[in-house]
Motif scaffolding. Structure first.
Motif, PDB file in Angstrom:
ATOM      1  N   HIS A  40      -4.489  -1.987 -12.035  1.00  0.00           N
ATOM      2  CA  HIS A  40      -5.707  -2.641 -12.520  1.00  0.00           C
ATOM      3  C   HIS A  40      -5.438  -4.145 -12.620  1.00  0.00           C
ATOM      4  O   HIS A  40      -4.785  -4.592 -13.561  1.00  0.00           O
ATOM      5  N   THR A  62      -5.457  -8.098 -13.292  1.00  0.00           N
ATOM      6  CA  THR A  62      -5.969  -8.924 -14.390  1.00  0.00           C
ATOM      7  C   THR A  62      -6.349 -10.323 -13.901  1.00  0.00           C
ATOM      8  O   THR A  62      -6.790 -11.156 -14.682  1.00  0.00           O
ATOM      9  N   SER A  63      -6.126 -10.602 -12.628  1.00  0.00           N
ATOM     10  CA  SER A  63      -6.545 -11.896 -12.100  1.00  0.00           C
ATOM     11  C   SER A  63      -7.200 -11.681 -10.737  1.00  0.00           C
ATOM     12  O   SER A  63      -7.124 -10.591 -10.170  1.00  0.00           O
ATOM     13  N   ASP A  64      -7.841 -12.698 -10.247  1.00  0.00           N
ATOM     14  CA  ASP A  64      -8.497 -12.563  -8.950  1.00  0.00           C
ATOM     15  C   ASP A  64      -8.049 -13.701  -8.035  1.00  0.00           C
ATOM     16  O   ASP A  64      -7.152 -14.479  -8.359  1.00  0.00           O
ATOM     17  N   ASN A  74       0.562 -14.384 -10.195  1.00  0.00           N
ATOM     18  CA  ASN A  74       1.352 -14.122 -11.392  1.00  0.00           C
ATOM     19  C   ASN A  74       2.820 -14.306 -11.027  1.00  0.00           C
ATOM     20  O   ASN A  74       3.246 -13.845  -9.970  1.00  0.00           O
ATOM     21  N   ARG A  77       1.421  -7.538 -14.723  1.00  0.00           N
ATOM     22  CA  ARG A  77       0.154  -8.030 -14.174  1.00  0.00           C
ATOM     23  C   ARG A  77      -0.981  -7.044 -14.407  1.00  0.00           C
ATOM     24  O   ARG A  77      -2.140  -7.352 -14.155  1.00  0.00           O
ATOM     25  N   ASP A  78      -0.647  -5.843 -14.855  1.00  0.00           N
ATOM     26  CA  ASP A  78      -1.646  -4.777 -14.943  1.00  0.00           C
ATOM     27  C   ASP A  78      -2.423  -4.852 -16.267  1.00  0.00           C
ATOM     28  O   ASP A  78      -1.864  -5.202 -17.304  1.00  0.00           O
ATOM     29  N   GLY A  79      -3.693  -4.472 -16.191  1.00  0.00           N
ATOM     30  CA  GLY A  79      -4.547  -4.604 -17.385  1.00  0.00           C
ATOM     31  C   GLY A  79      -5.019  -3.291 -17.986  1.00  0.00           C
ATOM     32  O   GLY A  79      -6.002  -3.284 -18.728  1.00  0.00           O
ATOM     33  N   HIS A 114      -3.020  -0.980 -19.779  1.00  0.00           N
ATOM     34  CA  HIS A 114      -1.875  -0.429 -20.514  1.00  0.00           C
ATOM     35  C   HIS A 114      -2.305   0.698 -21.464  1.00  0.00           C
ATOM     36  O   HIS A 114      -1.787   1.813 -21.397  1.00  0.00           O
TER      37      HIS A 114
END
Ligand code: SF4
Ligand code: FES
Length: 241
Positions: A120, A122-124, A130, A184-186, A188
């Motif tokens: 998932h 967290t940035s685009d 990251n 980097r994953d959103g 958790h």
């Protein structure tokens, strides 16, 4: 094993109805089990169903049960797994046999999804990359499990999967652990909830069949132990739903 005649028993049929059929194949020193199955399909039994793709240990599609053990057949040499020249080849355990040596892996892959095995972001594209330090603890923990090829061998070797069909299994939980450690994953919290339930990491008995059988030398039991730890801490902190 030098050039010798192999006796090969191959499962023909579905899981409910079928039997082993015997074939005789001349085996060469460097033959793999997949070579033998391919020879049978090409020259002796054209209707034999089985699955493979890369033939070099990358795609994970060629796994079968060979002399009682789940193996990646494209990297299993006959001389190692059948020194006596006898092979018994069957579909993987704990997956529905479609026909002969081909199994339905949908439940295996569904469980990867159920364990939140999807990244998932967290940035685009508007954001900078990251930056994850290669020697950081989390990066190293993620790296330990990242080389999974989705072959299902650990899943087929796991007695708990065989007993408890809802259990997510070693590959799905190993994947979840790599993402738990991916900074980097959103997702958790969502992921911890996904693996903390009755069918998740706490169901594992640490028998380590997955560790023994994984052709990529991964250690799903260690990944599951990591999940047990972080989910227990999250439960104590009231962070699980
Ligand atoms: Fe295959 Fe190992 Fe991944 Fe299990 S953990 S699916 S045995 S590569
Ligand atoms: Fe791809 Fe064996 S055929 S791993």
């Amino acid at each position: 094993m030098s050039d010798q005649m192999l006796t090969v028993l191959v499962w023909r049929g579905t899981a409910d109805k079928g039997r082993y059929i015997e074939y005789k194949v001349r085996g060469l020193e460097n033959h793999t089990v997949l070579d033998v199955v391919t020879y049978i399909q090409r020259y002796l039994e054209p209707t034999l169903s089985y699955r493979f793709s890369c033939r070099v240990g990358m795609c994970g599609s060629c796994a079968m049960t060979v002399n009682g053990k789940p193996r990646w057949t494209c990297r299993s040499s006959v001389s190692k797994v059948a020194p006596g020249g006898k092979l018994k080849i069957a579909p993987l355990r704990s997956m529905k046999t479609i026909k002969d040596l081909s199994v339905d892996m949908s439940e295996f892959f569904d469980k990867l999804a159920r364990a939140e095995g999807r990244f998932h972001p967290t940035s685009d594209r508007q954001n900078d990359f990251n930056h994850v330090k290669p020697d950081s603890v989390k990066r190293r923990l993620a790296s330990d499990g990242i080389e999974c090829i989705g072959c299902g061998i650990c899943y087929a070797s796991c007695d708990l999967v065989a007993w408890k069909s809802s259990y997510l299994g070693p590959a799905a939980l190993n994947r979840a652990w790599t993402l738990v450690n991916d900074v980097r994953d959103g997702a958790h919290r969502k992921r911890l909830n996904a693996v903390a339930g009755d069918a998740g990491c706490h169901a594992c008995h640490s028998q380590q069949g997955c560790v023994e059988s994984c052709p990529k030398n991964l250690n799903p039991t260690a990944s599951i132990a990591g999940l047990k730890r972080v989910t227990a801490i999250a439960a104590l902190k009231g962070e699980l739903d």
